[in-house]
Design a protein around this motif. Structure first.
Motif, mmCIF file in Angstrom:
data_model
loop_
_atom_site.group_PDB
_atom_site.id
_atom_site.type_symbol
_atom_site.label_atom_id
_atom_site.label_comp_id
_atom_site.label_asym_id
_atom_site.label_seq_id
_atom_site.Cartn_x
_atom_site.Cartn_y
_atom_site.Cartn_z
ATOM 1 N N LYS C 56 0.842 -1.198 0.000
ATOM 2 C CA LYS C 56 0.000 0.000 0.000
ATOM 3 C C LYS C 56 0.879 1.250 0.000
ATOM 4 C CE LYS C 56 -3.457 2.385 2.815
ATOM 5 N NZ LYS C 56 -2.952 3.117 3.978
ATOM 6 N N LEU C 57 1.908 1.228 0.823
ATOM 7 C CA LEU C 57 2.827 2.365 0.879
ATOM 8 C C LEU C 57 3.441 2.618 -0.501
ATOM 9 C CD1 LEU C 57 4.549 4.482 2.352
ATOM 10 C CD2 LEU C 57 6.120 2.655 3.013
ATOM 11 N N SER C 58 3.848 1.553 -1.167
ATOM 12 C CA SER C 58 4.466 1.700 -2.484
ATOM 13 C C SER C 58 3.509 2.335 -3.480
ATOM 14 C CB SER C 58 4.911 0.336 -3.013
ATOM 15 O OG SER C 58 5.653 -0.345 -2.046
ATOM 16 N N GLU C 302 15.889 3.060 -7.795
ATOM 17 C CA GLU C 302 16.610 3.554 -6.621
ATOM 18 C C GLU C 302 15.899 4.745 -5.988
ATOM 19 O OE1 GLU C 302 20.506 3.651 -8.458
ATOM 20 O OE2 GLU C 302 21.129 2.098 -7.020
ATOM 21 N N ALA C 303 15.357 5.591 -6.852
ATOM 22 C CA ALA C 303 14.593 6.727 -6.323
ATOM 23 C C ALA C 303 13.409 6.216 -5.516
ATOM 24 C CB ALA C 303 14.110 7.606 -7.471
ATOM 25 N N PHE C 304 12.751 5.207 -6.079
ATOM 26 C CA PHE C 304 11.608 4.645 -5.363
ATOM 27 C C PHE C 304 12.030 4.060 -4.017
ATOM 28 C CE2 PHE C 304 9.681 0.514 -4.318
ATOM 29 C CZ PHE C 304 8.511 1.004 -3.749
ATOM 30 N N LEU C 305 13.087 3.237 -4.052
ATOM 31 C CA LEU C 305 13.485 2.558 -2.814
ATOM 32 C C LEU C 305 13.895 3.556 -1.737
ATOM 33 C CD1 LEU C 305 15.343 -0.580 -4.165
ATOM 34 C CD2 LEU C 305 13.233 -0.523 -2.829
ATOM 35 N N SER C 306 14.579 4.636 -2.150
ATOM 36 C CA SER C 306 14.994 5.572 -1.098
ATOM 37 C C SER C 306 13.770 6.245 -0.476
ATOM 38 C CB SER C 306 16.003 6.586 -1.623
ATOM 39 O OG SER C 306 15.342 7.536 -2.407
ATOM 40 N N LYS C 307 12.753 6.529 -1.289
ATOM 41 C CA LYS C 307 11.518 7.077 -0.711
ATOM 42 C C LYS C 307 10.852 6.040 0.186
ATOM 43 C CE LYS C 307 10.435 10.010 -4.580
ATOM 44 N NZ LYS C 307 9.895 9.798 -5.927
ATOM 45 N N TYR C 308 10.784 4.818 -0.323
ATOM 46 C CA TYR C 308 10.149 3.766 0.449
ATOM 47 C C TYR C 308 10.847 3.590 1.794
ATOM 48 C CZ TYR C 308 8.997 -0.832 2.208
ATOM 49 O OH TYR C 308 8.624 -1.863 3.038
ATOM 50 N N TYR C 323 11.473 -6.942 -1.691
ATOM 51 C CA TYR C 323 10.664 -8.081 -2.135
ATOM 52 C C TYR C 323 9.466 -7.621 -2.948
ATOM 53 C CZ TYR C 323 8.209 -12.551 -1.822
ATOM 54 O OH TYR C 323 7.559 -13.726 -2.115
ATOM 55 N N LEU C 324 8.432 -7.237 -2.258
ATOM 56 C CA LEU C 324 7.194 -6.877 -2.951
ATOM 57 C C LEU C 324 7.140 -5.422 -3.407
ATOM 58 C CD1 LEU C 324 4.425 -7.985 -3.766
ATOM 59 C CD2 LEU C 324 3.573 -7.244 -1.543
ATOM 60 N N PRO C 325 7.630 -4.463 -2.602
ATOM 61 C CA PRO C 325 7.389 -3.054 -2.905
ATOM 62 C C PRO C 325 7.709 -2.599 -4.344
ATOM 63 C CG PRO C 325 8.196 -3.234 -0.689
ATOM 64 C CD PRO C 325 8.263 -4.615 -1.279
ATOM 65 N N PRO C 326 8.850 -2.973 -4.935
ATOM 66 C CA PRO C 326 9.077 -2.497 -6.307
ATOM 67 C C PRO C 326 7.974 -2.954 -7.255
ATOM 68 C CG PRO C 326 11.093 -3.427 -5.409
ATOM 69 C CD PRO C 326 10.001 -3.738 -4.432
ATOM 70 N N PHE C 327 7.457 -4.146 -7.039
ATOM 71 C CA PHE C 327 6.424 -4.658 -7.932
ATOM 72 C C PHE C 327 5.072 -4.015 -7.641
ATOM 73 C CE2 PHE C 327 9.852 -7.527 -8.396
ATOM 74 C CZ PHE C 327 9.778 -7.971 -9.713
ATOM 75 N N ALA C 328 4.853 -3.687 -6.375
ATOM 76 C CA ALA C 328 3.611 -2.991 -6.035
ATOM 77 C C ALA C 328 3.618 -1.595 -6.659
ATOM 78 C CB ALA C 328 3.454 -2.893 -4.518
ATOM 79 N N TYR C 329 4.802 -1.005 -6.689
ATOM 80 C CA TYR C 329 4.931 0.279 -7.365
ATOM 81 C C TYR C 329 4.719 0.081 -8.865
ATOM 82 C CZ TYR C 329 7.012 4.827 -8.602
ATOM 83 O OH TYR C 329 7.230 6.093 -9.071
ATOM 84 N N ALA C 330 5.367 -0.970 -9.370
ATOM 85 C CA ALA C 330 5.368 -1.180 -10.819
ATOM 86 C C ALA C 330 3.980 -1.458 -11.374
ATOM 87 C CB ALA C 330 6.316 -2.316 -11.180
ATOM 88 N N TYR C 331 3.142 -2.183 -10.656
ATOM 89 C CA TYR C 331 1.872 -2.562 -11.292
ATOM 90 C C TYR C 331 0.923 -1.389 -11.460
ATOM 91 C CZ TYR C 331 -1.395 -3.583 -7.261
ATOM 92 O OH TYR C 331 -2.238 -3.540 -6.190
ATOM 93 N N VAL C 332 1.016 -0.419 -10.542
ATOM 94 C CA VAL C 332 0.203 0.784 -10.777
ATOM 95 C C VAL C 332 0.908 1.722 -11.747
ATOM 96 C CG1 VAL C 332 -1.323 0.828 -8.789
ATOM 97 C CG2 VAL C 332 1.037 1.573 -8.510
ATOM 98 N N GLN C 333 2.238 1.736 -11.671
ATOM 99 C CA GLN C 333 3.004 2.556 -12.612
ATOM 100 C C GLN C 333 2.700 2.127 -14.048
ATOM 101 O OE1 GLN C 333 7.177 1.710 -12.668
ATOM 102 N NE2 GLN C 333 7.745 3.749 -13.408
ATOM 103 N N LEU C 334 2.646 0.806 -14.210
ATOM 104 C CA LEU C 334 2.390 0.264 -15.534
ATOM 105 C C LEU C 334 1.002 0.672 -16.022
ATOM 106 C CD1 LEU C 334 3.548 -3.218 -16.543
ATOM 107 C CD2 LEU C 334 1.302 -2.471 -17.262
#
Lengths: 290, 241, 422, 311
Positions: C56-58, C302-308, C323-334
């Motif tokens: 959710k945070l991502s 990297e920008a995402f992870l530092s914010k996360y 683990y999950l956060p980059p993909f949680a970001y990616a699926y809405v980003q996509l």
């Protein structure tokens, strides 16, 4: 193919985990068995103990067992308070025990929420120097990670057993479970004795929690998984019999361990509950019931 | 008299290793008033539990109206006309007194009768026992005495042929005992056979036509109240050696 | 920074084109400001909360990123999240609420197969685009054309999942012969074990132990001992976090040291568990989603992870979030990029765009194939190496989680055989 | 009947799916609570294992959907068949529970029902034909004649079932059976000795109760479209179906109805309005405060209130 060392190790593993089960279910055995209070929230008290242990261990490097010990008085007081409110709202009113059950369901939710808010939802574990080591006794291999909980579980059980058998308060608690009227005629205050007993039940949860977090990573919802098992051990042992709870826990541990070794672990929890159903159907008072 | 209403033949009952009944024989003729006495632990209540069916004896037979009922379930015996009271009253606590009486009325007496008929009937029985005022109360609020009266009323509601009373007089005052005895005599006149288990000697001696004495699971004496009073063995049991 | 610029240009173009299109129909001043609502249910309490909350945070980080840059086609993004409590029975009503009451423009899924599938009939009823987060072969039965799944498991999720693990094993000399498979009795682990079985056959390994264990098993020593008695060359494990920890610890205590160990263990990617296991992890080969290796530095990650990471500390979530956060970001980003790419808010057009284009995300370029799975698997196999202790610094840099597979992101070599427990 | 007609009219004119989906859960709990109450409230045997019966119903119905595909040829017949089958199989399990009531009473009985739920989970997990832990997909039909959406039809059927469940419970409560069950709850020995066939009634109560639970379960696969043992045979189902009657009041049919409607709606509202922890918090506080403030349930509270008005 039955090899001796596999069998032996399976039995030893069962005994070890049984000691841990005993520690977790002791509180239920006391509270439920002696006081007739269906404290369904007990596993959540255990998890709370785990989280406190985790917190003190990871921030101050305290040994988990030590934390468990330190926390016991605090948990005792918490138990006292919980009982006092339970007494005030339910027992005093002569409400049926069922209502108390719902009350404890509510308490279960409340504790879970408090844990989530305070500690977050991530998996957590503790560290101690001895946790990775194991003891090799010829063909039997014993890991400290399971041996220490077993030892503490057995000590806790024995301690409680003697407490109930030898001390004034212990006997009073046994007495109050049989006849609170008679006890109050003797001049003891059943409510005070019961709140002591409840406090002891909850105090064991802090130690059980410390043991739990040594064995497994914890998360707030874990408590619900343990409800069934905890009750199974308590009932199998005959509610209210501290010694019985230990033996039942070990029997359950061995049954599960043997199943896991020889038939595949998938059936092991089914085996323990099947066993419980069988015992209940044949001997409702449990294996060691009064 | 052709045959007894109830006959208990050589009944044995053990609890674990303890022999509660070891070959008891009892009979009661239609319309009779039988007293059953004996010291505590002599097996009286076990005997009643065997007759009413809550316990099944290990050996021996129980015959009611010529039929062997040893294996019959308690509720069938109740329907056949055996009703009992409990030494420690067992009211249905969630129901009013009238509703308590409706259970045997519906189940034992006139099976599946309509509720309003049963209630009316129940109130008549309460009036007979003299507790009609308590009809709409819950049993938890009753005094011990009223509770026992309600037990009696409830067993009457089952329209018994045989009524077994397990210490209904305990705790009652002298006038109350007389009151209950009067009712029981009236019931007996209407044809109900009564077995009375009682520690209140005045009641049991005054009421019974015949008395049977149990001690440690055995019959030790039987006879009219006078005979029993003068029986040396009974005296020994009651007064000690 | 380059990314940001491109974002802006795209947004400006998108906004202009969008408003030109819309102005023909409505008054643009009203419509342009209306937020683009994206709705979802997510496990924020219950068993999967440890994954759901960081997810959710991502998603919220993505929302803020997008809104800082003017939204999507001029519309600011609004995220509506409900807690499904990790209970499938809550999911239908949540999606009903999102669609009929909140009138969201798009929906995406919660985390995990169990919580994705109950939403499917409702989403399918309206032919909506359904971006989902980590469903394992969830669309095989529905064959819903607008379903797209972000986990990089590939077109044949079951086998692709462990393909790398088995390929690596088969390349060793001498080639290992026997394998033991152990799986948690849960949907995800059982499916990976099923795939492992198929792959064992494909690569010619003999299965000498094949078992499962119930969730909530506290002690794994009897199971591990039974496996040790079979003396397998490879130990393939499909497990959930408590089991993963228990199995690793038990294997170490009993000294079960096959030539290769790991595979499908969930939890070894979690920072708290890594910090607890420390050196014990060395040598384990396991699936991974993202690792801080030089080959994995996709644009924006990297920008995402530092914010996360700066946010996660506050909420006590997984502090690294690989683990999950980059993909949680990616699926809405996509989804956002597809809307912009399609220049439309229409479900079908967006779905078509996703189907037909490779889209750049923080987890790399994603294109979809059969059943809405990634066209080509990028299920990583990672070996943990050189871990010296238990501090968080052991896990937040390159050289620790060596990517072995697939070839295009490989960052090091397999240490074989398993060097033994430390 | 009127209620049903009303519900039918609603489905014909009102097409906001959310309310059907949310109502489904509430209706499901009405049936479960009434089922639970027949054994737990009227007869006094507290069942923690509602999930087992619910799950057995759900799995039975799912297997029938998968094997026979009745939906294709007779779309309106399918659900009734599923309900009957789900109810029957659950009733069989109830027969087993009935045997337990012969031997075990009170809290021991409750715990064995809990064990029953765990055993059920283990068995489903280990039967591959039931999908094990991987789960079963049950794809619900997208369309059905006369309704814009299958969910509306399912909702309507659930309304009918709930009405049936309430009517059934009400009938039992007001008949000689219900009075017999109360006698059993109050004192089994006294009940036997006043002519009540205790065992028969207990078996009847367990079977009636588990049938209703199984029927409620039979509708579930089409609702979630994905069955998986741990969340289907869940403790939550057990907790809810016990808490709802207790909150509403266990002595009468109105109690479970009020409890299920109230708690069910509050849960649904909390789900979509409160932040997650607080929704758990609110439910926890509600449970605690209801049992403290209304020991006889809401129905009891209402009665007391009315009685005090009369005075």
């Amino acid at each position: 193919m039955v090899s001796i060392d596999l069998l032996l190790n399976a039995v030893v593993a069962g005994i070890l985990i049984g000691g841990f089960y005993a520690a977790v279910s002791l509180g239920i055995s006391v509270v439920f068995g002696l006081l007739d209070i269906a404290n369904i929230a007990h596993p959540l008290f255990v998890i709370t103990g785990s989280y406190f242990t985790f917190y003190l261990n990871s921030n101050f490097g305290l040994d988990p067992i030590l934390v468990g010990l330190i926390l016991m008085p605090l948990f005792f007081v918490i138990g006292n308070i919980v009982y006092q409110s339970y007494y005030h709202f339910f027992e005093k009113q002569g409400a049926e025990p069922l209502r108390g059950l719902v009350f404890f369901f509510g308490v279960l939710f409340l504790i879970e929420v408090s844990i989530i808010i305070t500690f977050g939802v991530d998996y957590q574990l503790v560290e101690a120097a001895y946790l990775g080591e194991s003891l090799n006794l010829g063909i039997v291999n014993v890991s400290y990670r399971l041996f220490i909980p077993f030892l503490v579980g057995v000590l806790l059980t024995t301690g409680l057993h003697f407490f109930f058998a030898k001390t004034f308060y212990g006997r009073a608690i046994m007495g109050v479970s049989q006849d609170s009227l008679a006890l109050s005629l003797m001049g003891a205050d059943p409510v005070r004795i019961k709140s002591v007993a409840f406090g002891i039940g909850i105090a064991t949860a802090s130690m059980a929690g410390a043991l739990l977090v040594m064995i497994l990573p914890i998360e707030p919802a874990l408590g619900r998984e343990y409800i069934g098992r905890v009750f199974a051990v308590a009932v199998l042992g005959g509610l209210g019999s501290v010694k019985g709870a230990l033996f039942a826990a070990i029997i359950l541990g061995i049954a599960e361990s043997l199943t896991a070794t020889y038939f595949g672990a998938a059936w092991s929890s089914g085996v323990s509950f099947g066993f419980l159903l069988l015992v209940l159907a044949v001997r409702p008072a449990g294996l060691f019931g009064r | 008299m052709s045959q007894p209403l109830l006959e208990v033949q050589q009944v044995f009952k053990n609890f674990g290793g303890f022999a509660a009944l070891s070959g008891v024989n009892i009979y009661v003729n239609p319309g009779e008033r039988l007293g059953l006495i004996g010291p505590n632990g002599s097996g009286k209540t076990t005997m009643i539990n065997c007759i009413s069916g809550l316990l099944t004896p290990e050996k021996g037979k129980i015959i009611f109206e010529g039929n062997d009922i040893t294996q019959m379930t308690p509720h069938h015996r109740a329907r056949a006309g055996i009703m009992r009271t409990f030494q420690i009253p067992k009211p249905f606590n969630s129901m009013t007194v009238v509703e308590n009486l409706c259970i045997p009325l519906e189940y034992a007496a006139e099976h599946k009768t309509s509720l309003s008929v049963a209630e009316e009937e129940a109130r008549k029985i309460l009036t007979l026992i003299g507790i009609e005022a308590l009809g709409d109360l819950k049993p938890t609020g009753l005094t011990q005495v009223d509770m026992r009266k309600m037990e009696l009323a409830r067993s009457l509601a089952g329209r018994p042929k045989l009524l077994i009373l397990d210490e209904v007089m305990a705790g009652l005052s002298g006038s109350e005992v007389d009151e209950i005895l009067e009712i029981l005599f009236k019931l007996n006149e209407q044809g109900i056979t009564i077995i009375m288990i009682e520690h209140v000697m005045r009641a049991v001696l005054g009421f019974s036509k015949r008395i049977s004495v149990l001690n440690t699971g055995l019959n030790i004496a039987e006879g009219t109240p006078d005979e029993i009073l003068n029986n040396p063995e009974v005296e020994k049991v009651y007064l000690g050696e | 920074m380059k990314l940001l610029k491109r974002f802006r240009i795209q947004n400006i173009v998108g906004f202009l084109m969008g408003s030109i299109f819309i102005s023909g129909l409505f008054a643009p001043s009203v419509y342009a400001a209306e937020p683009l609502k994206i709705g979802l249910g997510m496990a924020l309490t219950g068993g999967l909360a440890a994954a759901g909350k960081p997810a959710k945070l991502s998603i919220e980080i993505w929302r803020d990123d997008v809104n800082k840059n003017g939204g999507i086609m001029g519309r600011p993004v609004e995220i509506i999240v409900y807690d499904d409590q990790t209970k499938p029975s809550n999911v239908p009503a949540i999606y009903g609420k999102l669609l009929d009451v909140d009138k969201v423009d798009f929906v995406v899924s919660g985390y995990g197969t169990n919580l994705i599938v109950p939403a499917m009939p409702i989403v399918m009823d309206r032919n909506m685009v359904f971006m989902t987060l980590f469903g394992l072969a969830a669309n095989e039965k529905f064959e819903y054309e607008n379903y797209f799944q972000i986990m990089p498991s590939g077109p044949n999720p079951l086998t692709d999942w462990s393909e790398g693990f088995f390929k690596l094993a088969s390349e060793q000399n001498p080639k290992p012969k026997t394998i033991a498979i152990l799986a948690a009795d849960s949907e995800f682990a059982l499916n990976t074990a099923k795939g492992a079985r198929m792959n064992s056959k494909k690569y010619g390994f003999e299965i000498v132990y094949d078992g499962k264990y119930p969730p909530g098993t506290p002690d794994f020593t009897p199971i591990v001992r039974a496996i040790k008695a079979k003396n397998p060359d490879i130990f393939y494990v499909g497990s959930y976090p408590p089991g993963s920890v228990g199995i690793v610890k038990a294997a170490k205590e009993i000294d079960l040291s096959p030539k290769m160990i790991g595979g499908g263990m969930v939890g070894l990617q979690y920072t708290s568990i890594q910090m607890n296991l420390g050196k014990t992890l060395n040598g384990i080969v396991n699936y991974w989603f993202w690792a801080p290796e030089p080959t994995m530095k996709f644009t924006g990650i990297e920008a995402f992870l530092s914010k996360y990471q700066s946010e996660a500390v506050k909420y006590k979530y997984d502090p690294l979030g690989y683990y999950l956060p980059p993909f949680a970001y990616a699926y809405v980003q996509l989804l956002g990029k597809a809307i912009e790419g399609a220049q439309s808010f229409e479900q079908q057009k967006v779905a078509d765009y996703i189907r037909n284009n490779a889209i750049d995300t923080v987890v790399g370029k994603v294109s979809f194939g059969k059943n809405g799975e990634w066209a080509k698997s990028r299920a990583l196999q990672v070996q943990l190496q050189n871990i010296q202790g238990n501090s968080i610094d052991e896990f937040n840099r390159a050289g620790k989680m060596i990517v072995l597979h697939p070839e295009e992101v490989k960052s090091g070599n397999l240490i074989y055989p398993f060097p033994g427990w430390q | 009947m009127l209620l049903f007609l009303g519900a039918f009219l609603i489905t014909q004119n009102f097409h906001n799916q959310y309310y059907y989906l949310a109502a489904f859960t509430v209706l499901q709990y009405i049936i479960l609570s009434q089922g639970w109450n027949i054994l737990g409230g009227y007869t006094g045997y507290v069942n923690f294992g509602t999930g087992a019966f619910f799950g057995v119903g759900a799995y039975t119905s799912a297997m029938i959907v998968k094997t026979f595909k009745i939906g294709k040829s007779a779309p309106f017949l399918e659900l009734p068949i599923l309900f009957i089958a789900g109810g029957l199989v659950a009733a069989l399990l109830g027969l087993g529970l009935g045997y337990l009531t012969m031997r075990i009473k009170g809290i021991y009985f409750s715990i064995s029902t809990l064990a029953l739920a765990f055993v059920t989970v283990t068995i489903i997990l280990n039967i591959d034909a039931l999908g094990g832990a991987t789960g079963l997909y049950i794809i619900r039909p997208r369309k059905i004649p006369f309704f814009t959406n299958y969910m509306e039809f399912l909702f309507l059927v659930m309304v009918a079932l709930s009405i049936f469940a309430v009517a059934f419970a009400r009938y039992i409560e007001n008949s000689w059976i219900g009075r017999g069950l109360s006698a059993v709850r109050d004192d089994e020995d006294a009940a036997e000795c006043t002519g009540v066939p205790v065992l028969k009634l207990k078996v009847f109560a367990t079977m009636a109760s588990s049938t209703l639970m199984g029927v409620a379960g039979a509708a579930y696969p089409y609702f979630v479209t994905f069955l998986e043992p741990i969340s289907t045979v869940s403790l939550d189902v057990g907790v809810n179906s016990l808490a709802m009657p207790l909150i509403g009041g266990t002595s009468t049919w109105a109690g479970p109805l009020v409890g299920a409607v109230l708690l069910g709606i509050i849960q649904q509202i909390a789900l979509v309005t409160l932040s997650p922890e607080y929704s758990l918090l609110v439910i926890g506080i509600l449970l605690v405060s209801f049992v403290i403030l209304a020991p006889e349930g809401i129905v009891g509270l209402f009665r007391k209130f009315r009685a005090s008005l009369k005075k």
